[in-house]
Design an enzyme around this catalytic site. Structure first.
Site, short mmCIF file in Angstrom:
data_model
loop_
_atom_site.label_atom_id
_atom_site.label_comp_id
_atom_site.label_asym_id
_atom_site.label_seq_id
_atom_site.Cartn_x
_atom_site.Cartn_y
_atom_site.Cartn_z
N SER A 211 0.82 -1.21 0.00
CA SER A 211 0.00 0.00 0.00
C SER A 211 0.85 1.26 0.00
CB SER A 211 -0.97 -0.05 1.19
OG SER A 211 -2.08 0.77 0.96
N ASP A 317 -8.90 -5.42 -5.77
CA ASP A 317 -8.52 -4.38 -4.82
C ASP A 317 -9.32 -3.12 -5.14
OD1 ASP A 317 -7.28 -2.48 -3.22
OD2 ASP A 317 -5.27 -3.26 -3.57
N HIS A 348 -7.44 -5.87 -1.06
CA HIS A 348 -6.19 -5.23 -0.64
C HIS A 348 -5.53 -6.09 0.44
CE1 HIS A 348 -3.72 -1.67 -0.86
NE2 HIS A 348 -3.80 -1.44 0.44
#
Length: 671
Positions: A211, A317, A348
């Site tokens: 991320s 995601d 995610h």
């Protein structure tokens, strides 16, 4: 192999080194390692194929330094220093050898935590690091690597301000690589003058992170900094504009100023008001592409990337959409960067939490090759691993496969010209053919997909007949729409759907495709303050009758320029091309491929200021889709007739949890 425990912590099983020769094979680098090119691996001298855990983790050196970034982000007249927590085996330095570095630079070490268990850094009473989140230190330090955890400027124990992917964020990590290579200054304390050197480092650095952390890895690689040999971005952003907007359509109800304030340390919030205001003023919610966004676009600098890239992304995601992966991957390919990719069915989620054993093994070999120079063959293995069904994976020598070519498919009226239920094929619709829908912000792709076989006012849908052969899409798609609105504002969604029964990961659930268990497995060595044991997971699956495989959105007002919206004239036709997220999906024989065009996709984009009705000109609407086998594959798959494998039903699509409201934090609830 890891040790396993049921609900309690166990330390990693001690390994006995039986022969001095085996030890030396690990300690000595291959002769050709130092000369290996960062862009092309080239020939590497023969030597060990795998580093082994021969160093003491218990007695490893744990220290902190503060690296001078050369910036004064908070405007206090002093150069900002970023905190760098280091854990490294002590034996190599004692024996006069230098070692490579694995780095995770993050804003989350004190505010939000890392990994599935949201781990934070911890320190002893004297401020020395005790716990390093995740397993990188536990696993790799005994194998001869240093692990470096960098607090981005404005977070935890660092000076400066968070600027959300900008110069300060990227320089926070780049300056550390410069220090590791003798090009920057560091100090033993945050404010003191005693210098710290990295004489133990050979300068070779690999960056990893999920991320926001992976985003920083992308950003640093895009500077071309010398010493960065490889990056492993997991669910990472490649352009911050595309994180907050989809071609002008807002994806969240806030901007980067909110994120900055969320991750900053309390002290930074007090001193960084000016930077916060810049993030407000220079990132307008109009969706205009400003200099702030251009400065945070790493794709445009892909030509500078010298490091190899191992990219990992969940194809579902909905936090960091796979558009980020697709555009970064394509730009790297154009520059000839060495690449590897994993694509999962999850949202995610870190691969440590959906394919743990294979992931650690692969990551180990990747770092051994690019940081230690071991000729273990990983650079000659298939480029891509793709999850087809929960825990079922396929591989490709190149991704997308070399036989993948774009085909243009077109919507047309359906049988009997039923409104909103059309066909999808190669033949253009007759001039004057139209379909009409009204934006309904209360509906999402879930409802649209469930209603594909019946007319509804909120969407238009176009389907092939049941396929006679499997049809694979691999890569990024676009949909060109010509639409006439009734109001001065309008948002569009384009969605690709596989109609037919399947079992997939439930990416809309709270675990985004995984369920966390109570059992733990251990990956490396542990200390009393830093365990290597983490909760196991299993796939959270759902039986479905429709699968959304790609989606994209746009503000119709950006028809003339993707970065600048303008008011629409009601009654006038506008043409816009919508970028869809990258994917890799096989539509099986007996299923149907569908295209949906609609308005606001609830919980995924914000609605426009009005509620428009839009009329599509079907003759001027089309989709360019990346089929393996190109147009010929589509022709073969749609030729003849095949029995449908699912009975069309006008009900809520079975099994998949509807997408939750989009996160405003790269990493969301499980960063």
């Amino acid at each position: 192999m890891p040790t396993r425990t049921r609900g309690t912590r166990l330390t990693y099983r001690s390994l006995v080194v039986a022969a001095v020769a085996a030890l030396m094979a690990v300690l000595l680098l291959p002769v050709g390692a130092q000369g290996a090119s960062p862009r092309k691996s080239g020939p590497v001298a023969s030597g060990p194929l795998e580093s082994s855990p021969v160093y003491s983790y218990e007695n490893a050196v744990r220290e902190s330094v503060w690296v001078d970034t050369g910036l004064d982000g908070d405007g206090n007249g002093r150069s900002d220093r970023v905190a760098v927590d280091i854990v490294r085996p002590g034996e190599p330095a004692q024996q006069g050898r230098k070692i490579p570095v694995i780095m995770d630079a993050s804003p989350y070490y004190s505010c939000c935590g890392r990994g599935n268990e949201s781990q934070l850094k911890t320190y002893d009473a004297d401020g020395r690091p005790v716990r390093f989140p995740l397993y990188y230190d536990n696993y790799f330090v005994p194998r001869g690597y240093a692990f470096v955890a960098v607090d981005l400027a404005g977070t935890n124990r660092s000076d400066g301000c968070v600027d959300v992917g900008g110069r300060s964020d990227v320089q926070s990590a780049k300056a550390v690589i410069d220090w590791l290579n003798g090009r920057a200054r560091a100090y033993t304390t945050r404010t003191g003058g005693e210098r710290a050197t990295a004489g133990w480092s050979d300068g070779r650095t690999g960056m990893i992170g999920k991320s926001y952390d992976g985003t920083i890895a992308n950003g640093v690689a895009a500077t071309g900094v010398d010493g960065l040999r490889t990056i492993v971005p997991i669910g990472a952003i490649s352009s911050w504009y595309d994180y907050y907007f989809a071609q002008g359509a807002p994806l969240y109800d806030s901007g980067p100023d909110w994120l900055s304030g969320y991750v900053e340390s309390p002290g930074a919030r007090d001193r960084c008001a000016a930077v916060q205001q810049q993030l407000v003023d220079q990132a307008p919610r109009t969706g205009d592409l400003t200099k702030l966004w251009n400065d945070r676009d790493y794709v445009k600098d892909a030509r500078k990337v010298r490091a190899s890239v191992f990219a990992v992304h969940g194809m579902q995601d909905l936090n960091v959409r796979t558009k980020h992966l697709g555009q970064w991957w394509d730009a790297l390919a154009d520059q000839g960067v060495e690449r590897k990719i994993w694509l999962s069915q999850t949202g995610h989620v870190d691969p440590f939490d959906y394919r743990r054993a294979e992931w650690v093994k692969t990551l180990h070999r990747w770092f051994d090759h690019y940081l230690l120079g071991y000729d273990n063959g990983i650079d000659r293995e298939p480029m891509a691993d793709v999850e087809r069904h929960p825990d079922q994976w396929s591989t490709d020598r190149v991704w997308p496969p070399r036989t993948t070519h774009t085909a243009t498919v077109r919507p047309g009226p359906g049988p009997g010209d039923a409104p909103g239920v059309g066909s999808l094929g190669l033949k253009p619709a007759r001039p004057g053919a139209t379909e009409t829908f009204t934006d309904d912000p209360a509906q999402s792709e879930t409802e649209w997909a469930a209603d594909l076989d019946r007319a509804t006012s909120a969407k238009t849908g176009f389907r092939t007949a049941p396929l006679t052969q499997d049809l694979r899409l691999a890569g990024s798609s676009t949909v060109t729409v010509t639409a006439t609105p009734t109001t001065s504002t309008a948002h569009l969604s384009a969605v690709l759907v596989d109609i037919g029964p399947d079992t997939i990961r439930d990416y809309g659930s709270s675990g985004e495709g995984i369920t966390t268990l109570t059992d733990r497995t251990c990956w490396g060595a542990s200390t009393a303050g830093d365990s290597s044991c983490f909760k196991e997971t299993r796939a959270e699956a759902a039986d479905v009758d429709r699968t959304v495989l790609s989606r994209g959105w746009a503000d119709l007002g950006t028809y003339a320029s993707a970065g600048h919206g303008r008011p629409l004239t009601p009654g006038r036709a506008y043409t816009i091309t919508i970028d869809l997220a990258a994917t890799d999906h096989v539509v099986p024989a007996g299923h149907r491929l569908a295209l949906i065009v609609a308005g606001t996709d609830r919980d995924l984009i914000d609605p426009p200021d009005s509620t428009p009705t839009l009329t599509l000109d079907l003759a001027r609407t089309s989709a360019k889709l990346p089929f393996t086998g190109g147009t010929g594959a589509f022709v073969r798959a749609t030729a003849g007739s095949a029995p449908a494998t699912a009975t069309p039903r006008a009900v809520h699509s079975e099994g998949v949890t509807p997408p939750r409201p989009a996160h405003r934090i790269p990493g969301g609830s499980r960063s």
